[in-house]
Design an enzyme around this catalytic site. Structure first.
Site, PDB file in Angstrom:
ATOM      1  N   THR A  18      18.805 -17.986  26.345  1.00 11.44           N
ATOM      2  CA  THR A  18      19.046 -17.749  24.936  1.00 11.44           C
ATOM      3  C   THR A  18      19.135 -16.277  24.598  1.00 11.44           C
ATOM      4  OG1 THR A  18      16.685 -17.893  24.349  1.00 11.44           O
ATOM      5  CG2 THR A  18      17.960 -19.902  24.239  1.00 11.44           C
ATOM      6  N   LEU A 148      14.231 -15.518  16.314  1.00 16.29           N
ATOM      7  CA  LEU A 148      15.591 -15.885  16.677  1.00 16.29           C
ATOM      8  C   LEU A 148      15.675 -16.294  18.138  1.00 16.29           C
ATOM      9  CD1 LEU A 148      18.726 -15.902  16.452  1.00 16.29           C
ATOM     10  CD2 LEU A 148      18.650 -13.418  16.807  1.00 16.29           C
ATOM     11  N   SER A 149      16.288 -17.444  18.416  1.00 15.21           N
ATOM     12  CA  SER A 149      16.631 -17.870  19.763  1.00 15.21           C
ATOM     13  C   SER A 149      15.381 -17.984  20.636  1.00 15.21           C
ATOM     14  CB  SER A 149      17.661 -16.904  20.351  1.00 15.21           C
ATOM     15  OG  SER A 149      18.274 -17.438  21.497  1.00 15.21           O
ATOM     16  N   ALA A 150      15.235 -17.147  21.672  1.00 18.75           N
ATOM     17  CA  ALA A 150      13.993 -17.169  22.451  1.00 18.75           C
ATOM     18  C   ALA A 150      12.803 -16.881  21.548  1.00 18.75           C
ATOM     19  CB  ALA A 150      14.067 -16.163  23.590  1.00 18.75           C
TER      20      ALA A 150
END
Length: 399
Positions: A18, A148-150
């Site tokens: 990610t 965000l993401s990870a």
């Protein structure tokens, strides 16, 4: 310095873990301050903070987690959280990962050594919260986390590991709590439906604190329907997980249309799912000076709607600051549990050509829901219904 335990991680693609964005140059902006000592730090993370001038005691704290390859400075510069902190008066903590821990600077949301209570990076972030609260006399009942993401995957893990610390979370293109315990599982979580029931997802949360009975954090989930790094099915799985944790139905209590092609679905005011039509992988921002605008565009900071603003309102950060604003009223509200919208019966090939589905490895998946539709060809047919902009679900026999 702790080293990442997974062999060969440096050779993996950015999508596997990610990745989001390109790191800003050091040193960070002068208004972003590094806190060199903040107590127990088993995860070997760095702590940065943004403090509005003259911040009063008794104010909230927001922890904001960057994505892979990013830094605290990236999230400070683009997310909009500092300007909201000035407007609504709260402290922002920006944890920062290092390449010594993870070659792509991803928070290790898929490692039990880092994403569980009292361990690794999760414990380091808890220490940062304690430091911020002590330094500024902050309100422990109003501590929130977003990422965000990870960073979104770690946000979900932190909500599961520390429900007594975080009152709420905002998960941007992230993963369900405890979805993976290895790099291989992480890839599967990102790209595939795990086929777990809401109760099974909830069990992954409650297993982190046996005997804990609540209250559980409120959760805002943000997902682009065109995200093929962290596939849209993760938004649905997060919805299933946290509604089940709260003991509420997966049937929405309301839906709203918001700017940027965003559909907000609410579940008993405990869980929100923001689905952004056509948006790819990133944090949604909306540069400008309007009441609901904030943030700036950049690598994986995508224009459309300011997710930080709406998440902050969901957290209640706009209350009692003297500059309270509220989200724009919805243009559409419904309370029905029956799917509505355009329904199309066509071949899998035709669906992909029309943008209702996509193919991977010769298999077809509905855009938005990521439901499996079988072989990508002109012979296999299915009906798809659009339940929100860009979000398609199987509707065989209903068209």
């Amino acid at each position: 310095m702790r080293k990442l335990a997974f062999a060969g991680l440096a050779a993996l693609t950015a999508a596997v873990l990610t990745t989001v964005g390109v790191a800003a140059a050091d040193p960070p902006p002068s208004s972003l301050v590094q806190i060199s000592s903040f107590g127990n730090n088993p995860g070997a993370l760095a702590m940065y903070t943004y403090t509005p001038a003259g911040l009063e005691t008794g104010r909230p704290v927001v922890v904001a987690l960057h994505g892979c390859t990013q830094s605290a400075a990236d999230y400070y510069a683009h997310s909009g959280w500092p300007e909201l902190a000035d407007r609504w008066r709260f402290e922002v903590v920006f944890p920062q990962q290092s390449t010594a821990n993870n070659s792509l600077k991803c928070f290790n949301w898929f490692s039990t050594a880092d994403d569980t209570r009292g361990n690794g990076e999760a414990a380091s972030i808890k220490s940062m919260v304690d430091k911020a609260v002590t330094d500024h006399g902050s309100d422990r009942a109003r501590v929130f986390v977003t990422g965000l993401s990870a960073g979104g995957g770690m946000t979900a893990d932190l909500l599961a590991a520390y429900p007594d610390v975080f009152a709420g979370g905002g998960i941007m293109a992230g993963l369900p709590a405890q979805c993976a315990t290895s790099v291989t599982q992480a890839t599967s979580c990102q790209q595939n439906n795990q086929n777990l029931s809401p109760a099974q997802w909830a069990a992954k949360v409650t297993a982190q604190n046996p005997g804990y009975s609540g209250p559980w954090p409120r959760v805002a989930i943000w997902q682009g329907t065109g995200d093929y790094t962290v596939y849209p099915v993760n938004g649905t799985e997060l919805r299933d997980q946290w509604t089940a944790v709260h003991g509420i139905s997966q049937t929405p209590t309301s839906t709203q249309s918001l700017p940027g092609g965003t559909t907000l679905t609410t579940y008993a005011d405990k869980v929100q799912l923001y689905s952004i039509a056509g948006m790819g992988h990133g944090t949604a921002v909306d540069p400008g000076t309007g009441a609901t605008q904030c943030g700036s565009t950049g690598a994986y900071f995508l224009a459309g709607i300011c997710s930080s603003y709406y998440t902050g309102v969901f957290f209640g950060l706009d209350k009692g600051s003297g500059t309270t604003t509220t989200a724009a009223p919805p243009t559409t509200t419904t309370t029905t549990s029956t799917p509505s919208g355009t329904c199309v019966n066509a071949s899998n090939y035709a669906h992909t050509q029309a943008g209702r589905a996509h193919q991977s490895g010769g298999q077809t998946y509905a855009n938005g829901s990521n439901q499996a539709m079988g072989l990508w060809n002109t012979f296999t047919t299915h009906a798809l219904r659009e339940t929100s902009p860009g979000y398609w679900v199987l509707a065989d026999g209903q068209c």
